[in-house]
Write an enzyme that holds these catalytic residues in place. Structure first.
Site, PDB file in Angstrom:
ATOM      1  N   LYS A 108       0.781  -1.292   0.001  1.00 48.77           N
ATOM      2  CA  LYS A 108      -0.049  -0.051   0.081  1.00 48.77           C
ATOM      3  C   LYS A 108       0.868   1.284  -0.077  1.00 48.77           C
ATOM      4  CE  LYS A 108      -4.584   0.607   0.426  1.00 48.77           C
ATOM      5  NZ  LYS A 108      -5.636  -0.354  -0.075  1.00 48.77           N
TER       6      LYS A 108
HETATM    7  N1  GLU Z   1      -6.926  -0.172  -3.685  1.00 48.00           N
HETATM    8  C1  GLU Z   1      -7.590  -1.132  -4.066  1.00 48.00           C
HETATM    9  C2  GLU Z   1      -7.673  -2.299  -2.746  1.00 48.00           C
HETATM   10  O1  GLU Z   1      -7.716  -1.755  -1.835  1.00 48.00           O
HETATM   11  C3  GLU Z   1      -7.235  -2.044  -5.364  1.00 48.00           C
HETATM   12  C4  GLU Z   1      -5.847  -2.610  -5.084  1.00 48.00           C
HETATM   13  C5  GLU Z   1      -5.417  -3.340  -6.440  1.00 48.00           C
HETATM   14  O2  GLU Z   1      -6.093  -3.359  -7.342  1.00 48.00           O
HETATM   15  O3  GLU Z   1      -3.982  -3.388  -6.562  1.00 48.00           O
HETATM   16  O4  GLU Z   1      -8.333  -3.399  -2.753  1.00 48.00           O
END
Ligand code: GLU
Length: 436
Positions: A106
């Site tokens: 993240k």
């Molecule tokens: N931000 C989204 C999540 O928290 C998508 C993450 C992604 O597609 O890598 O699941």
């Protein structure tokens, strides 16, 4: 006060699952409790008025047990390292549960997108990505959209990385791109679509508190960003009545259901849902406590807490956002017979279609929308079944819920989902072995 903070949240959820894990070698679980790699950068940006402002950005690779890191980049003024690290851990669990060959990551930049121009946002994105250097890459760590970032942000990320690494196919370095740049059909609505598929499967198998379909069910949704707005559309197409919606400015309520076309038009002009004609203005707190069948928190974490859980009136809470219900609130809801469908399952549709985008980029393919959605549905059903089966087996002697049976289950769905994910991760760690 609620006992929530993000680090503690992860710890509490792990504690709840620990008792049900397959026998572990000592130290194994520790591999999954602390992030593998963390990067914090501070960088200057020349603003439109020529002043210089320093921004802070983070990228946390929680693990690489199951493949490269995967997870969104968010822009938000109050980001902390601890929160990003906790969300990276959630991504590891999510990827394992939905069974895509990624581990969790993240990232984010502390900034308020509402007070920045397009130009400033582009500069922040490009400089942030250049600061991360080779911390991201098509086979190391692959970003995606998250709170207050979108396909345009992903386009800048791709372009910056591509300029820095010329002469190779860099499309798989980031997902959630525009279709022209190699984005996947269906990625935009994927989180909502996955949430719908998992909800329908859950209803089909469990019929929670008498709900046998979405038809005429009243739904309140907190958050009207990418996830909230797609959930609203898709649930409405299944016959649900969306009676309440909120965003960061406040909420609206219409007893007979909201007109989503009018709402989208209004929101694009006014940048908020508040004030739409023929609706009643409510606060975000009111929205969570609305009289409705299904409550869907689709915004930030820590929304349903031990302080307000007792006032939630919905029969079912679907976590479309990350960690919106705290563990202590979950317990209160469960004691009231309110079923909570867990985030790592309910919002896994986004990362699943991100995986499909990554595969298409590597193969230089473009799948049809029908193919993407068919694959997504299969994955969501499999993961939902794995969670339900584990939940039933952990609660072996308890009967299936019947209509109007409000008896709480001893083990909640969060715990069941996490047990499935952790068992997979731990057996992968065991099979890979510890290096050297
Ligand atoms: N931000 C989204 C999540 O928290 C998508 C993450 C992604 O597609 O890598 O699941």
């Amino acid at each position: 006060m609620d006992d929530f903070n993000t680090e503690k949240y992860i710890e509490q959820r792990l504690q709840q699952a620990m008792a049900f894990l397959e026998p572990l070698q000592p130290g194994f679980i520790d591999i999954l409790t602390s992030p593998k790699k963390s990067t914090v950068v501070n960088f200057p940006i020349q603003m439109d008025d020529q002043s210089v402002q320093v921004f802070r950005g983070f990228r946390v690779l929680h693990s690489h047990v199951n493949g490269p890191g995967k997870g969104g980049i968010r822009y938000s003024p109050n980001l902390t390292y601890a929160e990003i690290a906790a969300l990276a851990a959630l991504m590891t669990w999510k990827c394992a549960l939905i069974n895509v060959p990624f581990s969790g990551a993240k990232g984010g930049v502390c900034c308020d997108t509402k007070s920045l121009s397009d130009n400033e946002l582009r500069h922040i994105t490009r400089r942030f990505i250049s600061e991360l250097g080779d911390d991201i890459g098509p086979h190391t760590d692959i970003p995606a959209p998250d709170l207050y970032t979108n396909e345009r942000t992903m386009g800048w990320i791709y372009d910056t990385y591509d300029v820095m690494h010329p002469g190779r196919n860099n499309r798989p370095v980031v997902t959630g791109k525009a279709i022209d740049l190699g984005g996947s059909l269906g990625r935009q609505l994927a989180t909502g679509q996955g949430c719908l598929y998992a909800t329908l499967r859950f209803i089909e198998r469990i019929k929670p508190v008498g709900i046998s379909s979405l038809k005429d069910r009243t739904v309140a949704i907190q958050g009207y960003g990418n996830v909230g707005s797609s959930v609203a559309r898709l649930f409405q197409q299944e016959g649900a009545k969306i009676v309440g919606i909120s965003d960061s400015q406040g909420g609206i309520y219409a007893e007979n259901g909201l007109d989503l076309d009018a709402l989208d038009e209004y929101k694009s002009k006014n940048r908020t849902v508040v004030g739409l004609a023929e609706t009643m203005s409510i606060t975000n707190e009111d929205l969570l406590e609305l009289e409705c069948d299904i409550l869907i928190p689709a915004a930030t974490s820590h929304q349903v807490t031990s302080e307000n859980a007792d006032r939630v009136k919905a029969s079912m809470v679907i976590e479309a956002g990350n960690a919106p219900v705290t563990p202590s609130a979950n317990q209160v809801l469960s004691e009231k017979g309110i079923i909570v469908l867990p985030d790592i399952l309910m919002n896994a549709g986004g990362v699943t279609v991100s995986y499909y985008e990554w595969v298409q980029n590597i193969e230089n393919q473009q799948w049809s929308l029908a193919e993407v959605n068919q694959k997504l549905n299969n994955k969501m059903i499999k993961a939902t079944d794995a969670v339900i089966d584990k939940w039933l087996s952990l609660n072996e002697n308890l009967p299936l819920r019947q209509e109007d049976d409000n008896a709480p289950q001893a083990v909640d769905l969060h715990t069941a989902a996490l047990v499935v994910a952790l068992n997979r991760l731990l057996s992968t760690i065991e099979e890979r072995g510890i290096w050297p």
